[in-house]
Motif scaffolding. Structure first.
Motif: not given
Length: 518
Positions: A354-357, A394-398, A423-426, A431-435
């Motif tokens: 879940h670390d941001p890129i 979901h996780a982009v810096e700034g 919701r993204a995974g649903e 597929q929860s990995v997508v979220g």
């Protein structure tokens, strides 16, 4: 006959359909992931592969058929073995669940590898002028015909200049059963997704080597079927890619399909009991073009009529809504990872942290991958063509989490709504990995508008544009050390509803999730 709109609706994933259509994979009947001719001669070119050193991020970032700036000036004809290998060959073998598994240069739905490459070459052919089939397992070429048949392709394409001048034209096909074993009627979609990832690689490696290349979608289908001696119920041509220039078709080349004799080459069976899914070849047949004149007329119509349609319209002024300007890395300081090494590194990320890129990596991936495709049929004056891009961030810096439309011409995001990982995974078939990924990229198109304006052939073009975008997203992601990504499937109508009303009736073509691997 079923038109593309009906085909698309009938093959949408919904929760109800997946429940009703109980289906178990028959592993005893799983098809082999490659085509094997029984008695054709085979040519194995000498020498080592010679992947270009040109950076992948430069090689994918073009909608121009000509090679990008600073690409090397080639001193010979295209190296067909290298081009075919880095488009569709086996690049690595890994142990999966205790068994050695071969992985190809380009991603493919279910790793079923149903797309084949044929080469119609002049003097640069592996054994001189001829028609060849590339065998990905040996990096060699089966010889279907000897002689120069480039004129037949030129005629089928309505004398399109890129085809008439190319020393070799690559033909991509799909052998339906190799994908339909798992995906059934949805295989017609996958034909363009999966040929798209292969063509993304082929364009990148060709341009990196300094050769001209573009995708030709307007051509008469039946002459190509006859040339390759295929039965459309089993396998059919999808696209042409003329490679190189300055080697025109000779006056005495074969141009008439009626002069092409059947060779009826024998093949090893793909599996014990192949299953027919008639909807797939039916959808393909409905989108055929009759002859070269029809191909030229369709191509001209896509270009001219686009001025009178909302498809490819200029994005709204930034004054409306919340906009974020992106700042991709410039070409001087971007990753210099070569295109060959990037293709060899490409994987399919199975777990994300879940670390941001960084915002700059995010911007660079989108900027390089989604700037347009060199194709014969254009939507005037717009880089997006028939496909738009939405990002679930979901996780982009700034950048705050949310759904955004990405506008490639402006290199900016327009905020649409909030989102969350669950919701993204649903949306992605649960597929929860997508979220878990930092970003989900949906490439979407208005199927009704595309087919209304450009016919069933336009549906091919929209799916292909999204497929090439998917392939370029892979390359732009894996050009960055530390990033990983993968394509996924989705609940079509739920995604369309989630993006409405902003997406205005558009439906997803492809999905790519990327971020930091776990």
């Amino acid at each position: 006959m079923v038109d593309a709109r009906e085909y698309h609706e009938r093959t949408n994933h919904t929760r109800e359909r997946l429940r009703e259509r109980s289906f178990q994979l028959d592993f005893e009947n799983k098809p082999r992931p490659s085509k094997r001719y029984v008695d054709l001669p085979r040519v194995a070119p000498d020498g080592d592969l010679d992947p270009p050193d040109y950076p992948a991020l430069e090689a994918v970032a073009t909608d121009d058929p000509d090679p990008p700036r600073n690409a090397p000036t080639p001193d010979s004809s295209p190296d067909l073995r290298t081009l075919a290998h880095y488009a569709a060959g086996v690049t690595k073998e890994l142990e999966v669940r205790g068994e050695s598994t071969a992985f190809r240069a380009a991603a493919c739905t279910g790793k079923l590898y149903h797309v084949d490459l044929y080469l119609v070459a002049g003097d640069c052919g592996p054994d001189g002028p001829g028609v060849y089939h590339f065998d990905p397992e040996s990096d060699s070429f089966d010889v279907l015909r000897q002689g120069d048949y480039r004129g037949l392709l030129a005629n089928a394409a309505g004398d399109y200049p890129a085809v008439t001048e190319a020393p070799v034209t690559v033909v991509a096909t799909s052998q339906w059963w190799r994908n339909a074993w798992k995906y059934r009627e949805r295989t017609y979609r996958h034909a363009f997704w999966d040929s798209g990832t292969i063509l993304a690689n082929l364009l990148a490696v060709t341009h990196a080597a300094g050769h001209r290349a573009e995708v030709v979608t307007g051509f008469a289908d039946d002459p190509v079927l006859d040339l390759l001696d295929l039965d459309a119920d089993d396998e059919a041509p999808l696209e042409l890619v003329p490679v190189g220039s300055g080697d025109p078709v000779p006056d005495d080349a074969v141009t008439d399909a009626a002069a092409v004799e059947s060779i009826d080459p024998a093949e090893e069976p793909l599996s014990a009991d192949p299953v027919d899914y008639p909807l797939v070849p039916e959808a393909w047949r409905q989108s055929r073009l009759d002859d070269g004149a029809a191909a030229a007329a369709w191509r001209d119509g896509v270009t001219a009529e686009s001025a009178d349609t909302s498809i490819g319209a200029t994005p709204p002024a930034k004054a409306s809504g919340e906009w974020i300007d992106l700042d991709p890395v410039d070409r001087e300081t971007a990753s210099a990872r070569p295109v060959g090494a990037t293709i060899e590194r490409r994987g399919s990320c199975r777990e994300y942290s879940h670390d941001p890129i960084s915002a700059r990596k995010f911007a660079t991936v989108l900027d390089r991958a989604l700037g347009g495709v060199p194709v014969d049929a254009f939507v005037d004056g717009d880089l997006r063509g028939l496909v738009d891009c939405y990002c679930l961030v979901h996780a982009v810096e700034g950048i705050d989490a949310g759904v955004y439309e990405y506008h490639p011409g402006a290199c900016a995001l327009e905020r649409v709504r909030d989102t969350d990982r669950d919701r993204a995974g649903e949306l992605a078939l649960g597929q929860s990995v997508v979220g878990d990924a930092a970003v989900n990229v949906y490439l979407v198109a208005d199927v009704d508008a595309v087919v209304s304006d450009f016919g069933d052939r336009g549906y091919r073009l929209a799916q292909l544009e999204a497929g090439i975008g998917l392939g370029r997203l892979y390359l732009a992601t894996y050009a960055h050390l530390g990033l990983g990504g993968r394509g996924f499937t989705f609940f079509d109508d739920e995604v369309a509803e989630y993006l409405s009303p902003h997406a205005d009736g558009q439906t997803p073509m492809t999905l790519f999730a990327f971020g930091n691997p776990a």
